[in-house]
Design an enzyme around this catalytic site. Sequence first.
Site: not given
Length: 456
Positions: A276, A282
Amino acid sequence: MLWGGRFKKELDPAAMRFSSSFGTDYRLLEVDIEGSQAHAEMLHKIGILSGAELKQIHDGLNLIVAKWHDGSWQPKPDDFEDVHSAVEQRLTELIGSVAGKLHTGRSRNDQIATDEKLWIKKACASLKKNQSALQKSLLAISEQHVYTLMPGYTHMQRAQPISVAFHLLAYVEMLERDKMRLDHVMQLADESPLGSGAMAGSTLPLDRDMTSRSLRFSKPTSNALDSVSDRDFFMDLLHACVVGMIHLSRLSEEIILWSSAEWHFVKLSDAWSTGSSMMPQKKNPDMAELIRGKTGRVFGAYIALSSTLKGLPLSYNRDLQEDKDAVFDAYDTYHDSLPIMSEMIGSMEIDAGRFSDELEGDFSLATDLADKLVIKGEPFRNAHRIIGEVVQFAEKFSKKLNEISLKELQSIYPGFESGDLELLSIRNVLERKQTYGSPNPELVRAQIERWKLSIL
Ligand code: ARG
């Protein structure tokens, strides 16, 4: 221009831009030339082309393909109405007026239908290769995970323990049906439209059997009107792509779930996932999400072509030109999704021990316990109710099934014996399955062996 005589003006450039399909149908160039070669040979056989003319046409067409491949002929999409006119014009430039004999007894209407059917055979063969490759990736993982436990679900509620191999083999089955669907598509596209002309055949003695044979079709089509207006074979291919993508989207969804923190069952390889831009922690399953998302555009292609065909009177109408955008897009999407799925799933790590403790004494063993009471002679409905009470008891006292004592079990149903508790251990949960098609590791192994022999 292919229709000079009757017209005094060139097509308006805006009309040309609007109506040109060359930006899409250039993909048919090779099969278009294949069809033209077969047509030319047949025209020679029936005495319309001399040996020398046939050779000129033959060499000219070969040169077009060669120059197209090496990039020395780069026609601009807006210069031509379609691939057929581009090839014809180029051939005229190369060999002069003899090129004008090639179109004898032929219309672009039977030509496009022939091209599309020739293309579809190659397209299906290529899709089948990718489907088999995905089946092989799934089998390679399955071989490692015949005993790896995971919960099986119905209604998204834990149902019964299964193995990872058993789960993935379900997708191998789906892919096999997807391949069979393509076999059917190929079978239905196996008749040659060439020689149907614009829509009512020809007054010339065209040998349709000959062109059908040389293009490796099983036989010529039997009704010229149908031949130039039929696009069922494209609808069939789109249907096959739709179902194939549905299958891939289901697997994608599962991979997305399995890689979540809640499941933490699989880890995707860095090479097949993304990060991300904002959240440093992420790791996103983008490839799986995109396959799931692209399924929508394949559905769109199906709707697009079926809407174009609906209510279209016989025979050829220019509307039909819209078929290729839809079909090529759906084909490319499905064709490319298959190897992405193979790579992503083949490189993902599965935490084989993830569920072994969690499933120990889990309520998902309840059906097996009910079966045990059936063997003792209880009608299944009674057994179902009794085990339901056992589950209720366990829930009330916040216990797992294997934490209930024999005494407690007997207070619910006096027929329980100490051996029955064995069943509550996860150790042999898969081996206890007896039916063909169940996750019993012996049977799963036999399935894997069978697939290994049959998938080429
Ligand atoms: N580009 C056309 C198509 O894809 C080829 C056939 C054109 N026929 C015609 N009469 N304009 O449908």
